[in-house]
Design a protein around this motif. Structure first.
Motif, short mmCIF file in Angstrom:
data_model
loop_
_atom_site.label_atom_id
_atom_site.label_comp_id
_atom_site.label_asym_id
_atom_site.label_seq_id
_atom_site.Cartn_x
_atom_site.Cartn_y
_atom_site.Cartn_z
N ASN A 32 0.78 -1.18 0.07
CA ASN A 32 0.06 0.07 -0.16
C ASN A 32 0.85 1.03 -0.04
OD1 ASN A 32 -2.70 -1.35 0.22
ND2 ASN A 32 -1.99 -1.57 2.49
N TYR A 33 0.60 2.13 -0.79
CA TYR A 33 1.50 3.26 -0.78
C TYR A 33 0.44 4.79 -1.03
CZ TYR A 33 0.85 2.91 -5.85
OH TYR A 33 0.11 2.83 -7.20
N THR A 34 0.96 5.57 -0.47
CA THR A 34 0.31 7.07 -0.93
C THR A 34 1.49 7.87 -1.50
OG1 THR A 34 -1.18 6.44 1.30
CG2 THR A 34 -0.92 8.76 0.39
N LEU A 35 1.02 8.70 -2.36
CA LEU A 35 1.75 9.77 -3.02
C LEU A 35 1.40 11.15 -2.79
CD1 LEU A 35 1.91 8.16 -6.64
CD2 LEU A 35 3.75 7.84 -4.84
N TYR A 36 2.55 11.75 -2.24
CA TYR A 36 2.28 13.30 -1.92
C TYR A 36 2.98 14.12 -3.07
CZ TYR A 36 0.82 11.64 2.64
OH TYR A 36 0.22 11.14 3.76
N HIS A 37 2.20 15.11 -3.67
CA HIS A 37 3.09 15.96 -4.35
C HIS A 37 2.36 17.39 -4.31
CE1 HIS A 37 -0.08 15.32 -7.37
NE2 HIS A 37 0.23 16.24 -7.95
N TYR A 38 3.26 18.49 -4.65
CA TYR A 38 2.52 19.94 -4.81
C TYR A 38 2.28 20.13 -6.07
CZ TYR A 38 2.32 24.72 -4.33
OH TYR A 38 2.10 26.23 -4.50
N ASP A 39 1.11 20.75 -6.31
CA ASP A 39 0.64 21.13 -7.54
C ASP A 39 0.38 22.62 -7.40
OD1 ASP A 39 -0.80 21.88 -9.76
OD2 ASP A 39 -2.49 20.66 -9.36
N GLY A 40 1.68 23.27 -8.44
CA GLY A 40 1.80 24.76 -8.26
C GLY A 40 0.69 25.44 -9.00
N SER A 41 -0.07 24.79 -9.91
CA SER A 41 -1.16 25.35 -10.61
C SER A 41 -2.27 25.65 -9.78
CB SER A 41 -1.53 24.51 -11.91
OG SER A 41 -1.93 23.61 -11.61
N ARG A 42 -2.54 24.87 -8.72
CA ARG A 42 -3.59 24.98 -7.81
C ARG A 42 -3.05 25.42 -6.63
NH1 ARG A 42 -6.68 19.31 -8.53
NH2 ARG A 42 -4.83 18.51 -8.64
N GLY A 49 -6.13 5.37 -6.60
CA GLY A 49 -6.04 6.74 -7.59
C GLY A 49 -7.03 7.56 -6.97
N LYS A 50 -7.54 7.73 -5.87
CA LYS A 50 -8.31 8.58 -4.99
C LYS A 50 -7.41 9.54 -4.68
CE LYS A 50 -11.89 5.12 -3.58
NZ LYS A 50 -12.32 4.64 -2.57
N GLU A 51 -7.80 10.79 -4.80
CA GLU A 51 -7.24 12.00 -4.53
C GLU A 51 -7.65 12.75 -3.29
OE1 GLU A 51 -6.73 14.33 -8.16
OE2 GLU A 51 -4.69 13.38 -8.48
N LEU A 52 -7.06 13.49 -2.53
CA LEU A 52 -7.49 14.17 -1.44
C LEU A 52 -6.46 15.50 -1.72
CD1 LEU A 52 -8.82 15.09 1.13
CD2 LEU A 52 -6.73 14.21 2.33
N ILE A 53 -7.10 16.53 -2.09
CA ILE A 53 -6.38 17.90 -2.22
C ILE A 53 -6.48 18.79 -0.92
CG2 ILE A 53 -6.53 19.84 -3.72
CD1 ILE A 53 -7.85 18.10 -6.02
N ILE A 54 -5.38 19.27 -0.50
CA ILE A 54 -5.23 20.37 0.57
C ILE A 54 -5.14 21.46 -0.30
CG2 ILE A 54 -4.14 21.02 2.74
CD1 ILE A 54 -5.53 18.42 2.95
N ASP A 55 -5.95 22.55 -0.04
CA ASP A 55 -5.79 23.95 -0.81
C ASP A 55 -5.10 24.69 0.24
OD1 ASP A 55 -6.19 26.54 -1.35
OD2 ASP A 55 -7.99 25.90 -2.56
N GLU A 104 8.52 21.30 -0.78
CA GLU A 104 9.78 20.33 -0.69
C GLU A 104 9.18 19.26 0.13
OE1 GLU A 104 12.93 22.89 0.98
OE2 GLU A 104 13.05 23.95 -0.97
N GLU A 105 8.56 19.27 1.18
CA GLU A 105 7.84 18.08 1.80
C GLU A 105 6.46 18.14 2.12
OE1 GLU A 105 10.19 17.97 5.75
OE2 GLU A 105 11.78 19.33 4.93
N PRO A 106 5.66 17.82 0.99
CA PRO A 106 4.24 17.90 1.06
C PRO A 106 3.61 16.87 1.97
CG PRO A 106 5.07 17.03 -1.07
CD PRO A 106 6.45 17.46 -0.50
N ALA A 107 4.30 16.10 2.41
CA ALA A 107 3.81 14.84 3.45
C ALA A 107 3.78 15.67 4.88
CB ALA A 107 4.37 13.71 3.47
N SER A 108 4.94 16.33 5.11
CA SER A 108 4.93 16.97 6.22
C SER A 108 3.88 18.37 6.34
CB SER A 108 6.30 17.76 6.23
OG SER A 108 7.25 16.84 6.53
#
Length: 81
Positions: A4-14, A24-30, A55-59
């Motif tokens: 099981n894994y979870t990917l975290y990334h920063y989306d600069g456009s949003r 494939g489910k997403e949770l978006i933190i604005d 730099e540290e989206p999970a944190s």
């Protein structure tokens, strides 16, 4: 053995941190909404949280999900610097 894994990334456009689970489910933190209650000593201090999200989206998510977490992070950062 199931992985099981979870990917975290920063989306600069949003200006958001996106969390994607194995299904494939997403949770978006604005970031703008998460930081509405944060009080910065200096206007430039907003960069502290922007850098954390990039730099540290999970944190960033870890702090954002706690009551007062982002404010506490900024306060500690200011004390240390």
């Amino acid at each position: 053995m199931a992985l099981n894994y979870t990917l975290y990334h920063y989306d600069g456009s949003r200006n958001s941190v996106v969390i994607t689970d194995m299904g494939g489910k997403e949770l978006i933190i604005d970031c703008d909404k998460a930081e509405t209650q944060v009080v910065f000593e200096e206007p430039n201090d907003a960069g502290i949280l922007a850098r954390l999200a990039r730099e540290e989206p999970a944190s960033y998510v870890s702090f954002a999900m706690r009551p007062g977490g982002l404010q506490d992070y900024v306060d500690v950062w200011n004390e240390l610097n």
